[in-house]
Design an enzyme around this catalytic site. Structure first.
Site, mmCIF file in Angstrom:
data_model
loop_
_atom_site.group_PDB
_atom_site.id
_atom_site.type_symbol
_atom_site.label_atom_id
_atom_site.label_comp_id
_atom_site.label_asym_id
_atom_site.label_seq_id
_atom_site.Cartn_x
_atom_site.Cartn_y
_atom_site.Cartn_z
ATOM 1 N N SER A 1 0.841 -1.340 0.096
ATOM 2 C CA SER A 1 -0.102 -0.019 -0.189
ATOM 3 C C SER A 1 0.908 1.202 0.123
ATOM 4 C CB SER A 1 -0.865 -0.083 1.178
ATOM 5 O OG SER A 1 -2.035 0.670 1.095
ATOM 6 N N ASP B 1 -5.745 -4.013 -2.518
ATOM 7 C CA ASP B 1 -4.621 -3.568 -1.200
ATOM 8 C C ASP B 1 -3.804 -4.674 -0.706
ATOM 9 O OD1 ASP B 1 -3.240 -2.297 0.782
ATOM 10 O OD2 ASP B 1 -5.361 -1.496 1.893
#
Length: 286
Positions: free
Chosen positions: A39, A160
């Site tokens: 991320s 993610d």
């Protein structure tokens, strides 16, 4: 073979802390053999590895007031809280050009973690990556459920990276890293709590069953990984760099002063840790 490594946590805009840490590391020519990020950690890593001093600060703080950077209007219209085209196309390719050649020629290994939407497993991608591949996998690693769209890459639907493997210490160790330096975006004593997001969105869970599984397991995996990291630190086998006080800064923070303050905190914390980190790395080479 002994290998030094950086493990970079995500955390949305809390990642400006990591940006400050990596800025000081860059100025001190402190580079490890291996870098893994998820991320926001992956986003910070690429500018660090391309040796573009100040770039992370510009992208994360100077551009945060851009109307498309974080937008509730876009979330309602496009189901994208963050302006993903702005962040992963306009900025790196035109507004704040990313040095693809510098990144590609860097000697360090780079690993970015993503989550497979259908299986829930952590999927890792490594250098070498073509420019369009790099942007896709880092974008995928930064694509939050309910706030962005999955990214299709290599026959998979990805989101993610901090869902399946939020603190990728296990992957780093399995890749041969012996004494890692972990940059976190949560304060000491933080433990993740269960969030029943998928129970509130059964249609989403049916569409992406892997994400439902990853979200269900995330609390346990995060806390177990954190315990593993802290056990390594207790035996002087790891260095942890983490913020002392986030002042309730949110992962979607837009206040430039608060973001700049956290960036400076990261920079100053890195100043304190650099001598120990250099000794730590040199000790591995002996």
């Amino acid at each position: 073979m002994v290998k030094s490594g950086l493990i970079l946590e995500g955390g949305g805009m809390r990642g400006v802390y990591t940006a400050g840490v990596l800025q000081k590391f860059m100025e001190e020519n402190l580079f490890t053999d291996y870098v893994i990020g998820v991320s926001a950690g992956a986003c910070n890593a690429v500018s660090y590895l391309s040796r573009q001093s100040g770039r992370n600060r510009t992208v994360m703080i100077d551009y945060v007031t851009h109307p498309d950077y974080i937008s509730m209007k876009n979330l309602l219209k496009k189901r994208e809280l963050f302006g993903m085209n702005l962040i992963f196309d306009d900025i790196p390719n035109r507004l704040v050009p990313f040095d693809y050649d510098g990144f590609g020629s860097a000697a360090e290994e780079f690993v970015v973690g993503t989550t497979d939407c259908m299986t829930g497993e952590a999927i890792y991608y490594r250098k070498p990556l073509a420019p369009d591949e790099l942007l896709k996998v880092v974008r995928a690693s930064s694509s939050l459920p309910f706030m962005s769209h999955p990214v299709e890459f290599g026959g998979r639907l990805l989101m993610d990276g901090s869902l399946a493997d939020p603190l990728p210490i296990g992957q780093a160790l399995s890749d041969g890293v012996s004494k890692p330096i972990v940059v976190m975006t949560r304060e000491k004593n933080y433990r993740k709590r269960q969030t029943p997001l998928m129970r509130l969105a059964p249609a989403f869970a049916r569409q992406y069953p892997g994400l439902a599984k990853a979200l269900e397991d995330r609390q346990r995996i995060y806390n177990e990984s954190l315990e593993r990291i802290e056990a390594l630190e207790a035996h002087n086998d790891a260095i942890i760099v983490r913020p002392r006080n986030l002042h309730r800064l949110r992962g979607i923070e837009r206040d430039q002063e608060r973001l700049a303050a956290l960036y400076v905190q990261g920079y100053r914390d890195a100043e304190l840790v650099v001598p120990r980190a250099k000794k730590f790395i040199m000790h591995q080479m002996q």
